[in-house]
Design a protein around this motif. Structure first.
Motif, PDB file in Angstrom:
ATOM      1  N   ALA A 237       0.830  -1.209   0.000  1.00 31.20           N
ATOM      2  CA  ALA A 237       0.000   0.000   0.000  1.00 31.20           C
ATOM      3  C   ALA A 237       0.863   1.256   0.000  1.00 31.20           C
ATOM      4  O   ALA A 237       0.554   2.241  -0.681  1.00 31.20           O
ATOM      5  CB  ALA A 237      -0.927  -0.009   1.212  1.00 31.20           C
ATOM      6  N   VAL A 238       1.953   1.229   0.757  1.00 24.86           N
ATOM      7  CA  VAL A 238       2.856   2.377   0.807  1.00 24.86           C
ATOM      8  C   VAL A 238       3.513   2.587  -0.553  1.00 24.86           C
ATOM      9  O   VAL A 238       3.682   3.731  -1.013  1.00 24.86           O
ATOM     10  CB  VAL A 238       3.919   2.183   1.909  1.00 24.86           C
ATOM     11  CG1 VAL A 238       5.034   3.221   1.785  1.00 24.86           C
ATOM     12  CG2 VAL A 238       3.265   2.269   3.284  1.00 24.86           C
ATOM     13  N   GLU A 239       3.871   1.493  -1.215  1.00 23.28           N
ATOM     14  CA  GLU A 239       4.455   1.586  -2.563  1.00 23.28           C
ATOM     15  C   GLU A 239       3.453   2.209  -3.535  1.00 23.28           C
ATOM     16  O   GLU A 239       3.799   3.071  -4.344  1.00 23.28           O
ATOM     17  CB  GLU A 239       4.883   0.206  -3.039  1.00 23.28           C
ATOM     18  CG  GLU A 239       5.575   0.212  -4.391  1.00 23.28           C
ATOM     19  CD  GLU A 239       6.034  -1.167  -4.832  1.00 23.28           C
ATOM     20  OE1 GLU A 239       6.463  -1.304  -5.996  1.00 23.28           O
ATOM     21  OE2 GLU A 239       5.960  -2.108  -4.014  1.00 23.28           O
ATOM     22  N   PHE A 240       2.189   1.795  -3.434  1.00 24.61           N
ATOM     23  CA  PHE A 240       1.134   2.352  -4.287  1.00 24.61           C
ATOM     24  C   PHE A 240       0.936   3.831  -3.978  1.00 24.61           C
ATOM     25  O   PHE A 240       0.854   4.666  -4.891  1.00 24.61           O
ATOM     26  CB  PHE A 240      -0.166   1.577  -4.060  1.00 24.61           C
ATOM     27  CG  PHE A 240      -1.319   2.033  -4.911  1.00 24.61           C
ATOM     28  CD1 PHE A 240      -1.572   1.450  -6.146  1.00 24.61           C
ATOM     29  CD2 PHE A 240      -2.160   3.059  -4.482  1.00 24.61           C
ATOM     30  CE1 PHE A 240      -2.641   1.873  -6.935  1.00 24.61           C
ATOM     31  CE2 PHE A 240      -3.229   3.487  -5.260  1.00 24.61           C
ATOM     32  CZ  PHE A 240      -3.461   2.903  -6.489  1.00 24.61           C
ATOM     33  N   TYR A 241       0.856   4.162  -2.710  1.00 21.42           N
ATOM     34  CA  TYR A 241       0.662   5.545  -2.258  1.00 21.42           C
ATOM     35  C   TYR A 241       1.787   6.455  -2.756  1.00 21.42           C
ATOM     36  O   TYR A 241       1.547   7.610  -3.138  1.00 21.42           O
ATOM     37  CB  TYR A 241       0.602   5.554  -0.731  1.00 21.42           C
ATOM     38  CG  TYR A 241       0.710   6.904  -0.062  1.00 21.42           C
ATOM     39  CD1 TYR A 241      -0.425   7.626   0.301  1.00 21.42           C
ATOM     40  CD2 TYR A 241       1.959   7.451   0.270  1.00 21.42           C
ATOM     41  CE1 TYR A 241      -0.330   8.849   0.943  1.00 21.42           C
ATOM     42  CE2 TYR A 241       2.058   8.669   0.906  1.00 21.42           C
ATOM     43  CZ  TYR A 241       0.913   9.372   1.243  1.00 21.42           C
ATOM     44  OH  TYR A 241       1.031  10.575   1.881  1.00 21.42           O
ATOM     45  N   SER A 242       3.002   5.950  -2.745  1.00 23.33           N
ATOM     46  CA  SER A 242       4.180   6.760  -3.074  1.00 23.33           C
ATOM     47  C   SER A 242       4.383   6.957  -4.570  1.00 23.33           C
ATOM     48  O   SER A 242       5.214   7.771  -4.975  1.00 23.33           O
ATOM     49  CB  SER A 242       5.437   6.110  -2.470  1.00 23.33           C
ATOM     50  OG  SER A 242       5.304   5.959  -1.065  1.00 23.33           O
ATOM     51  N   ASP A 243       3.653   6.239  -5.401  1.00 24.67           N
ATOM     52  CA  ASP A 243       3.761   6.365  -6.849  1.00 24.67           C
ATOM     53  C   ASP A 243       2.966   7.589  -7.299  1.00 24.67           C
ATOM     54  O   ASP A 243       1.741   7.636  -7.121  1.00 24.67           O
ATOM     55  CB  ASP A 243       3.212   5.103  -7.517  1.00 24.67           C
ATOM     56  CG  ASP A 243       3.421   5.093  -9.031  1.00 24.67           C
ATOM     57  OD1 ASP A 243       3.674   6.173  -9.610  1.00 24.67           O
ATOM     58  OD2 ASP A 243       3.316   3.994  -9.618  1.00 24.67           O
ATOM     59  N   PRO A 244       3.630   8.602  -7.883  1.00 22.79           N
ATOM     60  CA  PRO A 244       2.913   9.810  -8.320  1.00 22.79           C
ATOM     61  C   PRO A 244       1.746   9.524  -9.261  1.00 22.79           C
ATOM     62  O   PRO A 244       0.792  10.308  -9.325  1.00 22.79           O
ATOM     63  CB  PRO A 244       4.002  10.609  -9.039  1.00 22.79           C
ATOM     64  CG  PRO A 244       5.285  10.143  -8.432  1.00 22.79           C
ATOM     65  CD  PRO A 244       5.072   8.689  -8.141  1.00 22.79           C
ATOM     66  N   ALA A 245       1.795   8.397  -9.970  1.00 24.16           N
ATOM     67  CA  ALA A 245       0.709   8.063 -10.892  1.00 24.16           C
ATOM     68  C   ALA A 245      -0.606   7.788 -10.159  1.00 24.16           C
ATOM     69  O   ALA A 245      -1.678   7.814 -10.765  1.00 24.16           O
ATOM     70  CB  ALA A 245       1.096   6.843 -11.727  1.00 24.16           C
ATOM     71  N   ASN A 246      -0.510   7.535  -8.842  1.00 25.65           N
ATOM     72  CA  ASN A 246      -1.700   7.175  -8.078  1.00 25.65           C
ATOM     73  C   ASN A 246      -2.196   8.303  -7.170  1.00 25.65           C
ATOM     74  O   ASN A 246      -3.019   8.061  -6.278  1.00 25.65           O
ATOM     75  CB  ASN A 246      -1.404   5.935  -7.222  1.00 25.65           C
ATOM     76  CG  ASN A 246      -1.001   4.743  -8.054  1.00 25.65           C
ATOM     77  OD1 ASN A 246      -1.544   4.515  -9.128  1.00 25.65           O
ATOM     78  ND2 ASN A 246      -0.024   3.983  -7.569  1.00 25.65           N
TER      79      ASN A 246
END
Length: 329
Positions: A255-264
């Motif tokens: 979830a943190v990886e997803f959150y940290s992706d500017p695309a998301n």
């Protein structure tokens, strides 16, 4: 969403009662391991800030992938959340480092299993604000004034107290009052207080107000790298559910990886808007940095500051507060 809240008052008598509650909760309602392919049920309590990743873990299916059936419950201050954890209303809860230090110093059997939102060393997500026409231009000018914190007596206020001391101002010369983050902007606009200390998305909202002035960013200065919010469990629960804790951390890492992706970023703003009840345009702004890994050095420095300002006596070491398998930097 299911909204629940209870208050945790920290003193010797309540601390002993909380220990008993923790033990009873662990004995009466332990989480059983998944059987017949059924997911493990968890109740997870978050704070008014730094909640985006846990909702993303649910929405993006990371909990499901880890065979976890998670009920996410909005909580309150770190002390409130500790009360719910002690009473067995939640299996895993967000707390602050300060609350964990004071609670464990009173022998409450809790462990931190991972970090969550952290204080950036580069980007501010909290600060001290005043009205632009107030004549207050520095922390030293707060002498005789009133400042609003989300919770009075919380260790989270210590960076502001450190800034006051550095400026030659005795913190006792400043009146401290408690206000929810959501009420701070109105209170400052109406001159009910002279200064406020908002955080996270509330910081972004306040910073956008043209009539306010930001005079200090003590959290970044004194606590850069510290976990603003961390995930806590009780020791009795952890003794029976270590594998579940690992599954939770694994899902939250995704979830943190997803959150940290500017695309998301749009998905992050949507979570903020839904949970806070604010229009999506009002919650856009700098994102808090997330990391499950806990920094032992800044955590120890913060613990020392808590002791210096009288928030705790005989605190436990960082290693005693953290689960042995908690991610570390």
């Amino acid at each position: 969403m299911n909204h629940t809240r209870s208050t945790f008052v920290r003193n010797g008598v309540v601390a002993m009662a909380a220990v008993a509650a923790l033990s009873l909760a662990a004995c009466s309602s332990p989480d059983a391991p998944a059987a017949d392919g059924k997911p493990i049920e968890l109740t997870v309590l978050h704070a008014p800030i730094n909640y985006e990743a846990v909702y993303l873990a649910e929405e993006q299916g990371f909990f499901k992938d880890a065979s976890l059936d998670v009920t996410i419950v909005p909580g309150g201050t770190a002390q409130d959340n500790l009360g719910q954890l002690a009473g067995g209303s939640a299996d895993i809860s967000i707390v602050s480092w300060d609350a964990a230090v004071t609670a464990t110093a009173e022998d409450l059997p809790i462990k931190l299993i991972s970090g969550n939102g952290i204080i950036s060393t580069e980007v501010d997500t909290s600060g001290v604000f005043v009205r632009g026409d107030s004549g207050i231009t520095s922390i030293a000018d707060l002498k005789g004034k009133t400042i609003a914190f989300n919770s009075v007596g919380s260790g989270g206020n210590v960076p502001v107290l450190q800034a006051m001391a550095e400026a030659g101002l005795d913190p006792k010369e400043v009146t401290q009052v408690a206000l929810p983050f959501a009420s701070m902007q109105t209170a400052l606009e109406n001159s009910q207080v002279d200064a406020i200390f908002p955080s996270d998305s509330f910081y972004s909202q306040v910073k956008a107000v043209d009539t306010f002035a930001e005079i200090s960013n003590p959290s970044r200065e004194f606590r850069g790298g510290l976990g603003i919010t961390l995930w806590a469990v009780t020791e009795p629960w952890l003794a029976q559910n270590a594998e579940t804790a690992k599954k939770f951390n694994g899902a939250m890492e995704k979830a943190v990886e997803f959150y940290s992706d500017p695309a998301n970023i749009d998905a992050v703003y949507e979570v903020r808007s839904e949970v806070s009840g604010q229009p999506i345009d009002d919650v856009k702004g700098a994102l808090v940095e997330y990391s499950l890994a806990i920094d032992p050095k800044v955590s120890q420095d913060t613990t020392d500051a808590l002791a210096e300002f009288g928030f705790v006596t005989d605190p436990k070491s960082v290693d005693d507060i953290l689960w042995t398998e908690a991610p570390r930097k």
